[in-house]
Design an enzyme around this catalytic site. Structure first.
Site, short mmCIF file in Angstrom:
data_model
loop_
_atom_site.label_atom_id
_atom_site.label_comp_id
_atom_site.label_asym_id
_atom_site.label_seq_id
_atom_site.Cartn_x
_atom_site.Cartn_y
_atom_site.Cartn_z
CE LYS A 256 70.46 40.47 109.43
NZ LYS A 256 70.05 40.56 107.82
NE ARG B 197 60.41 44.03 105.10
CZ ARG B 197 60.70 43.69 103.73
NH1 ARG B 197 59.93 43.28 102.90
NH2 ARG B 197 61.99 43.89 103.62
#
Length: 504
Positions: free
Chosen positions: A286, A360
């Site tokens: 990020k 996920r």
């Protein structure tokens, strides 16, 4: 802080302050305040006239009374329009009023508001306790100086709370002690989740999260199972362990179970909370700006554990499983690479297109594990996609399911709790963009519809059990102080989960 419900005329209350709720479109102040002591009412009415106070929602006015009335101040708070008077509007208004009680350094206070139309005075008492506890919560754990006097008022929530006793004025008969208890327990569970989310990643890790879960189980009579790395390997949890291999901290797969003590459960529910205690993005790293807030990526786990803490005390006749696949997503020589292929515990293979779509992957194995428990429904909460924040903003969570009854139940529980959900479609055609040339699927799709494709990915790991996915990326954290919500972790989801279970 002690709460009590007292069956007295508000004019008989004696203490530092009396917090009074008034409707914007209610009776004239002279009539609305007729139950107050005559001398007190006269002073209050004079100030209302001078200040031209209109009791719009969350508007406040403080009136010094003094003299020999036995009451130092009266705090008026607007409740807005009568037609919009519901538990959440009451909580928001009283949260603002509670901040004023704190600002005037009241140590004892009475609260007098009209009863709610639905649930009556018991529901009113519960909402008042929730609002006051949550509004006055302040997290001082990481300050070297723990009191306001030491800090010279340098506080992120309006100074140090001096309030020790709150008397809730009621008119009728009811089980107010139970209502006070419920309000306290709901607030405590929410505060627990707030503080987990707000704590930095060097304090909240997979290990400490497992310790917190164990403590909840021991204090509230829940069963606790912590699966270690070797246990997860035996169960074939390759998706979860793929994420976990990048950190030096051991993965902890948390499974708490609440079972009714004296009867067979009417239903069995699984609640899964995403438990990424810090998300660097992995090798798909990020940007540095804003990365410090990636400590909030375990907001789903915080909500699940907060709900476990509450339900363990309220003891419904529903069996509830609380599941968290805890780890962090880090950069290291052991971290998964873009292009790696992982095998989940249901045998499906996943090409890791982006290591920053890691939540996920952990949820995939948690969903498979949950369904094998034979539950009647599965709810997962996750700070899953930035796309959900773009679509719905910071105050609304996404809701995705193919089961409309589950959607209805979550929305109803959310409305009762003041937590907002908006249903997004499970558009099956969007999954085409997640198909892989080399594996069963990729872990990301196109940029468009990212919240929907994330839910479609999770769907591949649930076979038959009714399931709802809640994307809480927006409301898990706030920079605003409003109503009963303070800056930092919000504890979003705890009260919705609790009311969802209680309504089964």
């Amino acid at each position: 802080m002690e709460f009590e419900a007292v069956r007295i005329s508000p004019g008989k209350y004696r203490g530092d302050a009396l917090l009074v709720g008034l409707f914007q479109d209610g009776p004239e102040p002279a009539l609305a305040l007729a139950a107050l002591d005559a001398a007190v009412a006269a002073v209050v009415l004079e100030v209302i006239s001078e200040e031209e106070f209109k009791p719009k929602s969350r508007q406040k006015l403080t009136v010094r009374v003094g003299g020999d009335t036995g009451l130092r101040k009266v705090v008026l708070v607007g409740l807005g329009e009568q037609a919009k008077y519901k538990p959440e509007s009451l909580r928001q208004c009283i949260g603002e009023g509670a901040r004023t009680l704190k600002a005037i350094k009241a140590t004892t206070a009475g609260v007098w508001v009209p009863p709610l139309g639905e649930g009556g005075e018991e529901a009113t008492v519960e909402a008042l306790v929730e609002a006051i506890r949550l509004a006055l919560h302040e997290d001082r754990r990481f300050r070297s100086k723990k009191s306001d006097s030491e800090e010279n008022g340098n506080s992120n929530n309006g100074g140090e709370n001096k309030l020790t006793k709150v008397s809730l004025v009621v008119a009728g008969e009811g089980d107010y002690a139970a209502a006070v208890r419920r309000g306290n327990i709901l607030a405590e569970g929410t505060i627990f989740a707030r503080e987990l989310v707000s704590a930095p990643a060097n304090y909240v890790t997979s290990v400490t999260l497992a310790e917190q879960a164990t403590a909840i189980a021991e204090a509230n009579g829940l069963e606790c199972e912590i699966l270690e790395k070797e246990d997860c390997e035996r169960l074939g949890m390759g998706a979860y362990l793929g994420v976990a291999q990048g950190t030096d901290l051991p993965p902890k797969f948390i499974h708490l179970t609440y079972k009714p003590a004296h009867s067979a459960p009417r239903k069995r529910i699984a609640i899964i909370g995403k438990g990424i205690t810090f998300d660097s993005g992995g090798l798909s790293i990020k940007p540095a700006k804003g990365m410090e807030l990636m400590k909030v990526d375990m907001g789903g786990a915080a909500a699940a554990l907060g709900a476990a803490k509450v339900l363990g005390q309220l003891k419904p006749d529903i069996e509830v499983h609380f599941i968290v696949a805890a780890t962090e997503n880090m950069v290291s020589g052991h971290a998964i690479h873009p292009g790696d292929i992982l095998t989940a515990s249901n045998g499906k293979t996943i090409e890791v297109d982006n290591t920053d779509a890691e939540g996920r992957l952990t949820l995939a194995d948690a969903l498979v594990f949950s369904e094998k428990l034979g539950v009647d429904a599965i709810v997962d909460l996750a700070t899953l996609t930035g796309a959900c924040v773009v679509a719905l903003g910071n105050d609304i969570a996404g809701l995705l399911t193919e089961n409309e009854e589950l959607a209805r139940q979550i929305r109803a529980a959310g409305e009762a709790s003041g937590e907002k959900f908006w249903q997004l479609p499970m558009e099956e055609s969007y999954f085409e963009g997640m198909k892989s040339v080399v594996a069963d699927m990729r872990n990301t799709g196109s940029r468009e519809g990212g919240t929907i494709t994330a839910a479609l990915f999770l769907k591949q790991f649930v076979e038959k059990t009714p399931w709802v996915h809640l994307d809480i990326a927006g409301p898990v954290w706030t920079e605003k102080q409003k109503g009963y919500t303070n800056r930092g972790g919000t504890g979003f989801g705890v009260r919705t989960l609790v009311r969802f279970v209680l309504a089964q």
